[in-house]
Write an enzyme that holds these catalytic residues in place. Structure first.
Site, PDB file in Angstrom:
ATOM      1  CB  VAL A   6      25.004  -7.154  35.009  1.00  0.00           C
ATOM      2  CG1 VAL A   6      24.439  -8.550  35.085  1.00  0.00           C
ATOM      3  CG2 VAL A   6      26.270  -7.051  35.847  1.00  0.00           C
ATOM      4  CB  ILE A  68      21.162 -10.215  28.072  1.00  0.00           C
ATOM      5  CG1 ILE A  68      21.316 -11.724  27.836  1.00  0.00           C
ATOM      6  CG2 ILE A  68      20.108  -9.935  29.141  1.00  0.00           C
ATOM      7  CD1 ILE A  68      20.072 -12.397  27.290  1.00  0.00           C
ATOM      8  CE  LYS A  79       6.087   0.442  29.606  1.00  0.00           C
ATOM      9  NZ  LYS A  79       5.997  -0.498  30.739  1.00  0.00           N
ATOM     10  NE  ARG A 157       4.101  -5.019 -12.364  1.00  0.00           N
ATOM     11  CZ  ARG A 157       3.788  -5.691 -13.452  1.00  0.00           C
ATOM     12  NH1 ARG A 157       3.111  -5.093 -14.420  1.00  0.00           N
ATOM     13  NH2 ARG A 157       4.124  -6.956 -13.595  1.00  0.00           N
ATOM     14  CG  HIS A 221      -1.756 -20.104 -15.325  1.00  0.00           C
ATOM     15  ND1 HIS A 221      -1.785 -18.814 -14.856  1.00  0.00           N
ATOM     16  CD2 HIS A 221      -2.250 -20.050 -16.580  1.00  0.00           C
ATOM     17  CE1 HIS A 221      -2.289 -18.004 -15.772  1.00  0.00           C
ATOM     18  NE2 HIS A 221      -2.565 -18.734 -16.847  1.00  0.00           N
ATOM     19  CD  GLU A 267       4.811 -12.890 -18.937  1.00  0.00           C
ATOM     20  OE1 GLU A 267       4.999 -12.800 -17.704  1.00  0.00           O
ATOM     21  OE2 GLU A 267       3.707 -12.696 -19.463  1.00  0.00           O
ATOM     22  CG  ASN A 355      -7.166 -36.241  -9.443  1.00  0.00           C
ATOM     23  OD1 ASN A 355      -6.639 -36.793  -8.510  1.00  0.00           O
ATOM     24  ND2 ASN A 355      -8.476 -36.048  -9.524  1.00  0.00           N
ATOM     25  NE  ARG A 375      -5.729 -40.254  -9.932  1.00  0.00           N
ATOM     26  CZ  ARG A 375      -4.880 -39.300  -9.564  1.00  0.00           C
ATOM     27  NH1 ARG A 375      -3.856 -39.000 -10.330  1.00  0.00           N
ATOM     28  NH2 ARG A 375      -5.046 -38.655  -8.438  1.00  0.00           N
ATOM     29  CG  PHE A 400      -4.870 -45.274  -5.227  1.00  0.00           C
ATOM     30  CD1 PHE A 400      -6.194 -45.199  -5.636  1.00  0.00           C
ATOM     31  CD2 PHE A 400      -4.593 -45.095  -3.873  1.00  0.00           C
ATOM     32  CE1 PHE A 400      -7.228 -44.960  -4.749  1.00  0.00           C
ATOM     33  CE2 PHE A 400      -5.629 -44.843  -2.963  1.00  0.00           C
ATOM     34  CZ  PHE A 400      -6.940 -44.771  -3.420  1.00  0.00           C
ATOM     35  NE  ARG A 449      -1.583 -38.898  -1.389  1.00  0.00           N
ATOM     36  CZ  ARG A 449      -2.472 -38.759  -0.422  1.00  0.00           C
ATOM     37  NH1 ARG A 449      -3.551 -39.515  -0.388  1.00  0.00           N
ATOM     38  NH2 ARG A 449      -2.254 -37.893   0.565  1.00  0.00           N
TER      39      ARG A 449
END
Length: 453
Positions: A6, A68, A79, A157, A221, A267, A355, A375, A400, A449
């Site tokens: 403290v 603390i 503040k 950019r 991409h 690139e 898909n 799909r 699936f 999946r």
């Protein structure tokens, strides 16, 4: 007292920080209690972040490293920034000294320091909160609330398009310390990274990091359009490009092994390391070629994605072929080489946008179809890219097949595919089994999946 806990939590200190100089009764109160004013507060917090990320640390030691008094001083000064300058970053020392020496009176400078102070404390508190949550709720992945501490690494950019402004932020969450990935990659050479460069490089690096054998991944991409594993990494590159040479041109290339020579065009190149010769050759290719060195991405990370007005959080998709069971559903079981092809295709397809369909053979992607609303179209794109090489190859689907006869499964069989790997779970799985049995194709169910949106 209390081992120094403290020592700064005292009216003689906080009174001198929080007193408003334009309020006469504030100054009168200070005078009555013999308290002086502070004009500058500079604080270095206990190194909690460094302590809890440096290795094994006891819970008690972690608690003792929670500051603390420091945050309290910072918040008080921030503040009352109109009268008190607060500094939490040593990079601001020169500007502070200049401000004081020249007796400047710029309120914006004070506000900027105050903002930085509150942000600094918020980031500090987020680390404490994250650490305490993990100490208390080790089995629960999703806390009721949490803060993500982001720190700007660079302005970009532009964003996805030239009319969009953008920036790149690093995530200082404790869970990401030493986690690797593109955000912590070292750029050895080339033009500054763009928004899309980061997305593509991340997709390429996450995909190539899945493979244990020397592997090359080509991305355009955010979709892997070529993947190949070979002991000769140049041969792996050649085969990865062959899967879709049109898309590969000017794309992003990632390797999971050290690069010592190259005869390629792209690139961005990402790898875990480069020999001195390899780096020299790459730098000589182009002034703009971006050369990144990255650490393997961590596992069991929390994945965040923004939607309008909120965020989605999920565990990262870390399952590898070794983590699941490929169950034969057809009469004909796959040979060892066919099973190997199916596992390779399955590992590739989890990184392709849904898909998603991937055709592969001999540790090499032959063709892929991605991002189609149905799909069947994805399957046809994959076969168009693979050509005659698809005969006897393995095909993996990220989800699936809802239909089999006169649909994707039968079309794959008619095109000469040897093995099909899919999650299963459709009401018409039996149709897929019957169709494969008719054509003598091996059908594998993974039970997993891999949607990617």
């Amino acid at each position: 007292m209390l081992d120094g806990r403290v020592k700064t939590l005292h009216p003689s200190i906080h009174g001198g920080i929080l007193a408003r100089r334009d309020q006469e009764h504030h100054l009168k109160a200070l005078n009555e209690h013999g308290i002086g004013t502070f004009d500058v507060v500079v604080v270095n917090l206990y190194p909690f972040y460094d302590k809890v990320t440096s290795g094994a640390i006891s819970f008690e030691d972690g608690i003792e490293n929670i500051d603390i008094g420091g945050p309290t001083l910072i918040r008080a000064a921030a503040k009352n920034h109109k009268d008190v300058l607060v500094v939490v970053d040593h990079h601001d020392y020169p500007a502070l000294l200049k401000y004081l020496q020249e007796k400047q009176a710029d309120p914006q400078f004070r506000r900027m320091l105050a903002w930085k102070a509150f942000q600094h404390v918020a980031s500090y508190d987020s680390a404490v909160s994250e650490w305490l949550w993990k100490q208390t709720n080790s089995g629960d992945t999703f806390p009721p609330s949490f803060t993500v501490p982001l720190s700007m690494k660079s302005t970009l950019r532009y964003g996805e398009n030239p009319h969009q402004k953008a920036a790149f932020y690093g995530d200082r969450s404790l869970s990401l310390v030493n986690a690797g990935g593109i955000a912590t990659a070292v750029q050895h050479h080339g033009k500054e990274m763009s928004y899309n460069n980061y997305l593509d490089a991340d997709a390429a690096w996450n995909c190539v990091s899945e493979f244990e054998n020397p592997t090359c991944v080509v991305v355009k991409h955010t979709n892997p359009c070529g993947v190949a594993s070979r002991q000769d990494v140049l041969e792996a590159y050649r085969l990865a490009v062959k899967a879709d040479p049109v898309s590969a041109f000017g794309g992003i290339v990632a390797f999971n092994t050290t690069i010592d020579e190259t005869r390629m065009f792209y690139e961005i190149v990402v790898a875990p390391g480069y020999t001195e010769k390899g780096l020299e050759v790459l730098k000589g290719k182009s002034k703009t070629l971006r050369i990144l060195e990255a650490k393997r991405s961590g596992k069991n990370m929390l994945s965040l994605r923004q939607v309008s007005g909120g965020w989605l959080a999920q565990q990262s998709d870390d399952l590898a072929p070794e983590d699941i069971t490929f169950t034969t559903g057809s009469e004909r079981a796959p040979t060892d080489s066919e099973l190997s092809d199916a596992k390779f295709a399955w590992l590739c397809v989890k990184h392709v946008k849904s898909n998603a369909i991937v055709i592969a053979k001999d540790n090499c992607m032959l063709g892929m179809g991605s991002g189609q609303p149905n799909r069947v179209d994805s399957l046809r794109i994959a076969f168009r890219k693979a050509g005659e090489a698809a005969k006897g190859a393995a095909l993996a689907s990220d989800a699936f097949f809802p239909f089999a006869w006169k649909d994707a499964v039968e079309e794959a069989c008619e095109n000469g595919i040897g093995t099909i790997a899919q999650p299963g779970g459709s009401m018409r799985d039996k149709d897929a089994v019957d169709c494969c049995n008719k054509y003598g194709v091996s059908l594998l169910f993974t039970g997993v999946r891999h949607f990617r949106h």
